[in-house]
Design a protein around this motif. Structure first.
Motif, PDB file in Angstrom:
ATOM      1  N   PHE A   1      -1.497  21.963  30.006  1.00 51.02           N
ATOM      2  CA  PHE A   1      -2.379  23.112  30.226  1.00 51.02           C
ATOM      3  C   PHE A   1      -2.857  23.137  31.674  1.00 51.02           C
ATOM      4  CE2 PHE A   1      -4.962  19.601  28.700  1.00 51.02           C
ATOM      5  CZ  PHE A   1      -6.072  19.605  29.528  1.00 51.02           C
ATOM      6  N   VAL A   2      -2.988  24.365  32.171  1.00 49.38           N
ATOM      7  CA  VAL A   2      -3.462  24.602  33.531  1.00 49.38           C
ATOM      8  C   VAL A   2      -4.368  25.822  33.485  1.00 49.38           C
ATOM      9  CG1 VAL A   2      -2.805  25.111  35.906  1.00 49.38           C
ATOM     10  CG2 VAL A   2      -1.329  23.667  34.517  1.00 49.38           C
ATOM     11  N   SER A   3      -5.386  25.843  34.303  1.00 57.49           N
ATOM     12  CA  SER A   3      -6.275  26.997  34.382  1.00 57.49           C
ATOM     13  C   SER A   3      -5.791  27.978  35.434  1.00 57.49           C
ATOM     14  CB  SER A   3      -7.691  26.543  34.728  1.00 57.49           C
ATOM     15  OG  SER A   3      -8.532  27.661  34.966  1.00 57.49           O
ATOM     16  N   ALA A   4      -6.028  29.262  35.169  1.00 51.86           N
ATOM     17  CA  ALA A   4      -5.729  30.284  36.174  1.00 51.86           C
ATOM     18  C   ALA A   4      -6.815  30.334  37.244  1.00 51.86           C
ATOM     19  CB  ALA A   4      -5.597  31.655  35.511  1.00 51.86           C
ATOM     20  N   THR A   5      -7.959  29.674  36.996  1.00 54.26           N
ATOM     21  CA  THR A   5      -9.073  29.718  37.944  1.00 54.26           C
ATOM     22  C   THR A   5      -9.423  28.327  38.454  1.00 54.26           C
ATOM     23  OG1 THR A   5     -10.803  29.451  36.247  1.00 54.26           O
ATOM     24  CG2 THR A   5     -10.041  31.699  36.709  1.00 54.26           C
ATOM     25  N   GLU A   6      -9.971  28.296  39.642  1.00 53.70           N
ATOM     26  CA  GLU A   6     -10.382  27.025  40.235  1.00 53.70           C
ATOM     27  C   GLU A   6     -11.561  26.408  39.481  1.00 53.70           C
ATOM     28  OE1 GLU A   6      -9.277  25.100  42.632  1.00 53.70           O
ATOM     29  OE2 GLU A   6      -7.613  26.353  43.291  1.00 53.70           O
ATOM     30  N   SER A   7     -12.530  27.231  39.112  1.00 52.54           N
ATOM     31  CA  SER A   7     -13.750  26.699  38.496  1.00 52.54           C
ATOM     32  C   SER A   7     -13.452  25.976  37.195  1.00 52.54           C
ATOM     33  CB  SER A   7     -14.742  27.841  38.240  1.00 52.54           C
ATOM     34  OG  SER A   7     -15.165  28.410  39.451  1.00 52.54           O
ATOM     35  N   PHE A   8     -12.642  26.591  36.336  1.00 58.05           N
ATOM     36  CA  PHE A   8     -12.363  25.956  35.054  1.00 58.05           C
ATOM     37  C   PHE A   8     -11.458  24.740  35.228  1.00 58.05           C
ATOM     38  CE2 PHE A   8     -10.281  25.701  30.809  1.00 58.05           C
ATOM     39  CZ  PHE A   8     -11.430  25.366  30.103  1.00 58.05           C
ATOM     40  N   ALA A   9     -10.568  24.780  36.209  1.00 58.83           N
ATOM     41  CA  ALA A   9      -9.740  23.603  36.474  1.00 58.83           C
ATOM     42  C   ALA A   9     -10.622  22.402  36.791  1.00 58.83           C
ATOM     43  CB  ALA A   9      -8.784  23.884  37.630  1.00 58.83           C
ATOM     44  N   ARG A  10     -11.652  22.625  37.575  1.00 62.41           N
ATOM     45  CA  ARG A  10     -12.531  21.512  37.947  1.00 62.41           C
ATOM     46  C   ARG A  10     -13.423  21.087  36.779  1.00 62.41           C
ATOM     47  NH1 ARG A  10     -11.973  20.204  43.067  1.00 62.41           N
ATOM     48  NH2 ARG A  10     -11.053  21.706  44.519  1.00 62.41           N
TER      49      ARG A  10
ATOM     50  N   ASN B   1     -11.350  18.148  36.175  1.00 64.27           N
ATOM     51  CA  ASN B   1     -11.914  17.505  37.360  1.00 64.27           C
ATOM     52  C   ASN B   1     -10.905  17.475  38.495  1.00 64.27           C
ATOM     53  OD1 ASN B   1     -14.018  16.252  38.781  1.00 64.27           O
ATOM     54  ND2 ASN B   1     -13.268  14.195  38.288  1.00 64.27           N
ATOM     55  N   ALA B   2     -10.208  18.604  38.650  1.00 62.91           N
ATOM     56  CA  ALA B   2      -9.173  18.724  39.681  1.00 62.91           C
ATOM     57  C   ALA B   2      -9.087  20.178  40.113  1.00 62.91           C
ATOM     58  CB  ALA B   2      -7.818  18.271  39.132  1.00 62.91           C
ATOM     59  N   SER B   3      -8.533  20.406  41.294  1.00 56.77           N
ATOM     60  CA  SER B   3      -8.286  21.776  41.714  1.00 56.77           C
ATOM     61  C   SER B   3      -7.129  22.356  40.897  1.00 56.77           C
ATOM     62  CB  SER B   3      -7.931  21.820  43.205  1.00 56.77           C
ATOM     63  OG  SER B   3      -6.650  21.242  43.420  1.00 56.77           O
ATOM     64  N   ARG B   4      -6.931  23.653  41.004  1.00 57.12           N
ATOM     65  CA  ARG B   4      -5.832  24.267  40.264  1.00 57.12           C
ATOM     66  C   ARG B   4      -4.491  23.699  40.713  1.00 57.12           C
ATOM     67  NH1 ARG B   4      -4.240  30.630  40.343  1.00 57.12           N
ATOM     68  NH2 ARG B   4      -2.998  29.884  42.090  1.00 57.12           N
ATOM     69  N   ASP B   5      -4.326  23.534  42.011  1.00 53.79           N
ATOM     70  CA  ASP B   5      -3.066  22.988  42.523  1.00 53.79           C
ATOM     71  C   ASP B   5      -2.870  21.535  42.081  1.00 53.79           C
ATOM     72  OD1 ASP B   5      -2.419  25.373  43.715  1.00 53.79           O
ATOM     73  OD2 ASP B   5      -3.060  24.761  45.729  1.00 53.79           O
ATOM     74  N   GLU B   6      -3.968  20.771  42.057  1.00 53.18           N
ATOM     75  CA  GLU B   6      -3.867  19.378  41.588  1.00 53.18           C
ATOM     76  C   GLU B   6      -3.507  19.340  40.104  1.00 53.18           C
ATOM     77  OE1 GLU B   6      -7.093  17.302  44.656  1.00 53.18           O
ATOM     78  OE2 GLU B   6      -7.744  18.134  42.726  1.00 53.18           O
ATOM     79  N   ALA B   7      -4.068  20.275  39.329  1.00 54.54           N
ATOM     80  CA  ALA B   7      -3.739  20.345  37.906  1.00 54.54           C
ATOM     81  C   ALA B   7      -2.269  20.696  37.704  1.00 54.54           C
ATOM     82  CB  ALA B   7      -4.634  21.367  37.213  1.00 54.54           C
ATOM     83  N   LEU B   8      -1.763  21.600  38.530  1.00 57.75           N
ATOM     84  CA  LEU B   8      -0.341  21.941  38.454  1.00 57.75           C
ATOM     85  C   LEU B   8       0.531  20.743  38.826  1.00 57.75           C
ATOM     86  CD1 LEU B   8      -0.236  25.581  39.851  1.00 57.75           C
ATOM     87  CD2 LEU B   8       0.659  24.824  37.639  1.00 57.75           C
TER      88      LEU B   8
END
Length: 312
Positions: free
Chosen positions: A115-124, A128-135
């Motif tokens: 799973f990955v978030s489309a938004t930065e806020s929810f990714a963090r 606990n990571a940026s969207r790019d880090e989650a990807l």
């Protein structure tokens, strides 16, 4: 038990695949830990009702989701997924990171989900990571899973609205979907995590994905019912060519990491609508209703599903 009157609408699919998330996404929001034996029985009852895709659990760290700390125990109770009692059923396990991948491969799980978030806020908030880090993390999981001969489903959360950022740009969702497809996800579920979408937004996003070259058959939809829009959003998605819909038996679920996120679309409500439209699902509605009535009794509260309340 009453059945819906069958009145088809032209242009809808003949069959819809229901991807049941109750055992994982439905239960993860429960504060009181459900015994693992109950979870195993829930899975068995869901499969017995005719559901052919049942997401089982997640190999998330127990500190983040204590409800799913018994993931290995659950899989042990259910037996080998490819050859045991769940043979022939899609039985994915959600995997957030490389450690989760190790745990999944050790239990010979045939299908994983990331799973990955489309938004930065929810990714963090969620990882606990940026969207790019989650990807990047999802990419590691997908690469390892594919190398081991597994298939991988991708989830994109916050596709229509975010409690911290507000409205979500469809282009941001398209970017994440394209990244997951490039990583190798065979199916990508579009999540309305806080249940704010309306049918026009659904059409706009699906059109944007089509313009980017993403075929409808590679997509699923995952609607929450916070504003009572899940069924209407599902119907418009079907009219747009979607044939895989996520739902949760009894309407269980929410998201422990998102403010205002209430339950998922209830599988019984979805089946009532689909059967009324003459769409095949393979699901025995009375058996499914009985399962949700049974679970609601164990949890000590009525099911939020309208169909369960009406038929149960």
């Amino acid at each position: 038990m009453r059945e819906p009157q069958v009145t088809p609408i032209p242009g809808l699919p003949e069959r819809v695949s229901i991807y049941e998330v109750g055992a994982r996404d439905g239960l993860q929001n429960e504060s009181e830990v459900v015994p693992v034996e109950v979870k195993a029985e829930l899975v068995r009852r869901l499969v017995a009702s005719g559901l052919r895709a049942v997401e089982l659990t997640s190999f998330v760290h127990p500190r983040w989701v204590p409800q799913l700390a018994d993931a290995e125990q659950l899989l042990d109770l259910l037996g080998p997924l490819s050859t045991g009692e769940l043979a022939g059923v899609r039985a994915p396990v959600l995997v957030p990171n490389a450690r989760g991948l190790e745990r999944a491969l050790a239990r010979d799980v045939p299908e994983l989900a990331v799973f990955v978030s489309a938004t930065e806020s929810f990714a963090r908030k969620n990882l606990n990571a940026s969207r790019d880090e989650a990807l990047a993390m999802s990419g590691q999981v997908v690469e390892g899973a594919l190398a081991a001969g597994r298939s991988v489903r991708g989830y994109v959360s916050m596709c229509f609205g975010d409690p911290w950022e507000g409205d979500v740009d469809a282009a941001a969702v398209v970017d994440v979907v394209l990244a997951l497809r490039e990583q190798g996800c065979h199916e990508i579920s579009l999540g309305d995590t806080i249940g704010v979408a309306t049918p026009g937004q659904v059409v706009r996003l699906l059109d944007g994905l089509a313009a980017a070259g993403v075929p409808r058959e590679a997509l699923a939809v995952h609607f929450h019912d916070t504003y009572g829009q899940a069924l209407s959003n599902t119907l418009i998605a079907l009219q747009q060519g979607i044939t895989t819909v996520d739902s949760s038996a009894g309407g269980l679920g929410g998201c422990p990491f998102a403010m205002s996120a209430t339950g998922n679309l209830a599988t019984e409500d979805l089946v009532w609508q689909l059967h009324g439209l003459g769409i095949e699902t393979g699901v025995d509605l009375p058996k499914l209703v009985a399962t949700s009535v049974w679970l609601a009794g164990l949890m000590g509260r009525p099911s939020p599903s309208n169909a369960v309340r009406a038929l149960g």
